[in-house]
Design an enzyme around this catalytic site. Sequence first.
Site, PDB file in Angstrom:
ATOM      1  N   ASP A  87      17.473   6.684  43.342  1.00 55.81           N
ATOM      2  CA  ASP A  87      16.266   5.858  43.222  1.00 55.81           C
ATOM      3  C   ASP A  87      15.455   5.949  44.508  1.00 55.81           C
ATOM      4  O   ASP A  87      16.022   5.805  45.600  1.00 55.81           O
ATOM      5  CB  ASP A  87      16.654   4.386  43.020  1.00 55.81           C
ATOM      6  CG  ASP A  87      17.039   4.069  41.581  1.00 55.81           C
ATOM      7  OD1 ASP A  87      17.042   4.996  40.754  1.00 55.81           O
ATOM      8  OD2 ASP A  87      17.337   2.891  41.297  1.00 55.81           O
TER       9      ASP A  87
ATOM     10  N   LYS B 158      11.151   5.154  35.029  1.00 51.89           N
ATOM     11  CA  LYS B 158      11.648   4.181  34.054  1.00 51.89           C
ATOM     12  C   LYS B 158      10.520   3.568  33.229  1.00 51.89           C
ATOM     13  O   LYS B 158       9.473   3.195  33.773  1.00 51.89           O
ATOM     14  CB  LYS B 158      12.369   3.035  34.782  1.00 51.89           C
ATOM     15  CG  LYS B 158      13.715   3.423  35.384  1.00 51.89           C
ATOM     16  CD  LYS B 158      14.408   2.197  35.940  1.00 51.89           C
ATOM     17  CE  LYS B 158      15.558   2.532  36.870  1.00 51.89           C
ATOM     18  NZ  LYS B 158      16.739   3.076  36.200  1.00 51.89           N
TER      19      LYS B 158
ATOM     20  N   ARG C 280      35.164   3.801  31.424  1.00 48.79           N
ATOM     21  CA  ARG C 280      36.497   3.850  30.798  1.00 48.79           C
ATOM     22  C   ARG C 280      36.399   3.570  29.303  1.00 48.79           C
ATOM     23  O   ARG C 280      37.048   4.211  28.494  1.00 48.79           O
ATOM     24  CB  ARG C 280      37.430   2.836  31.457  1.00 48.79           C
ATOM     25  CG  ARG C 280      38.058   3.335  32.741  1.00 48.79           C
ATOM     26  CD  ARG C 280      39.328   2.540  33.019  1.00 48.79           C
ATOM     27  NE  ARG C 280      39.970   2.920  34.251  1.00 48.79           N
ATOM     28  CZ  ARG C 280      40.871   3.911  34.364  1.00 48.79           C
ATOM     29  NH1 ARG C 280      41.209   4.624  33.305  1.00 48.79           N
ATOM     30  NH2 ARG C 280      41.428   4.173  35.519  1.00 48.79           N
TER      31      ARG C 280
ATOM     32  N   GLY D 187      26.085   0.320  40.333  1.00 47.96           N
ATOM     33  CA  GLY D 187      27.060  -0.262  41.259  1.00 47.96           C
ATOM     34  C   GLY D 187      27.630   0.698  42.277  1.00 47.96           C
ATOM     35  O   GLY D 187      28.441   0.308  43.114  1.00 47.96           O
TER      36      GLY D 187
ATOM     37  N   GLY E  85      21.299   3.746  42.756  1.00 42.53           N
ATOM     38  CA  GLY E  85      20.058   2.988  42.796  1.00 42.53           C
ATOM     39  C   GLY E  85      19.835   2.422  44.180  1.00 42.53           C
ATOM     40  O   GLY E  85      19.337   3.096  45.081  1.00 42.53           O
ATOM     41  N   SER E  86      20.290   1.190  44.381  1.00 42.97           N
ATOM     42  CA  SER E  86      20.058   0.511  45.648  1.00 42.97           C
ATOM     43  C   SER E  86      20.993   1.014  46.745  1.00 42.97           C
ATOM     44  O   SER E  86      20.740   0.787  47.926  1.00 42.97           O
ATOM     45  CB  SER E  86      20.267  -0.993  45.445  1.00 42.97           C
ATOM     46  OG  SER E  86      19.742  -1.382  44.187  1.00 42.97           O
TER      47      SER E  86
END
Lengths: 296, 197
Positions: A26, A83, A167, A216, A237-238
């Site tokens: 990102d 996005k 998973r 995450g 992302g972050s």
Amino acid sequence: MTINLTGTDRVKRGMAEMQKGGVIMDVINAEQARIAQDAGAVAVMALERVPSDIRAAGGVARMADPYIMEEVMGAVTIPVMAKARIGHITEARILEAMGVDYIDESEVLTPADEEYHLRKSEFTVPFVCGCKDLGEAARRIGEGASMLRTKGEPGTGNIVEAVRHLRKVNAQVRKIVHMSEDELMTEAKILGAPYDVLLQIKHAGKLPVVNFAAGGVATPADAALMMELGADGVFVGSGIFKSENPEKFAKAIVEATTHFRDYKLLVEISKDLGIPMKGIEISHLSAEDRMQDRGW
Amino acid sequence: MVKIGVLALQGAVREHIHSIEASGAKAKTVKGVDDLALVDGLILPGGESTAMRKLIDRFEMLGPLRQFAADGKPMFGTCAGLILLAKELVGYDYSHIGVLDATVERNSFGRQVDSFETDLHIKGVALDFPGVFVRAPHIVRVGENVEILATYEDRIVMARQGHLLGCSFHPELTEDHRIMSYFIEMVKESLANKVYL
């Protein structure tokens, strides 16, 4: 006269195949895009804010200003993704008209339609969509998504939801592959999945499109873990631009994604990176702050 | 049986592995310098050339890859792999492995919305090969020792220089293994020639 076909499943899915083993980052401006490309990102996602800032800002999160996408597209040669809100046909058409290389119909933005996703097969530009189980994954493929990403919980820097979703999808794919074809229609009913997509999975032994992990990833070890669990690549992302040293984190996450089982190398890669982004414990998120529950 | 490596830093690795095995050769992923010594020929897959180059530098593979070519071992680059092989790149003052005497222009058919499929006539390989072009480059110029194997709308999209082979498109995204068989024959020839050296 030769026939030249654009927007086929093969070129749309093929573009995602070329991203495998890579990291998609990102970015919010040209400078960050250049840092990502120099670190070895395979693509960038051009945004107005990274997910953790979207959380902090609150309110309605929409498609970014086209100026940001144009700035990023002008700054790098790697593919640029952007996005659109779930179900927002017009935002998606605007992004396609701009020539972005991939559209993420994303739960990180505030949904525009709480019932229907985009009919992605109608577009020339390919789409990536989020999923947290095989039913969701198969519905998105049925609508024409050319790439998937497990959702995780964006903007938290906490890998637990990404692990859960990857998973789950992979366990459900294994179940389909080993199931008798007699049982497949009932499984389609239980999962809420299109029967023909499940049949394709059964015959191919895998999902028909690439599946990255997202939501995450904050450290090189997180990225390597997702590869270990069978992701085709990772979205960060972050995790990069909210860390203390984005250049170092970006490079380290790229290297860890390629060499995810070389543990001695991962020691070197993980050393002296500075402070990662601050994480959020998932149980501290209220129900309306859980982005993963957006999408149907 | 000949053993073909696939540079496995990033990109369409598993498709090439599948194609090698379907064509009756042994396949091996090449992640580092040590793996290079174990293969008779090497495929540089489709992917992102800038990302692959960063990883090649980080793990000190550029010299060994150039040596692999200098030793006369066959190399085949598809799309990003073609960019890695080329001696010159339009708009850049540097190249990557830089062994194929050709000038290559990146993303020369446009952005992803312009990616396309078309049938290609490939000299000595096929009259109707399914060409899948994804943000593809093309070859702008070739040196005198380079044979042009395919063109699309007057643009060179496949070429061979002795033991080096490159194409703009992605045979690995199809179930057509005729180009792979052609490359495996190149590897067999190089092994046969080595006996006489």
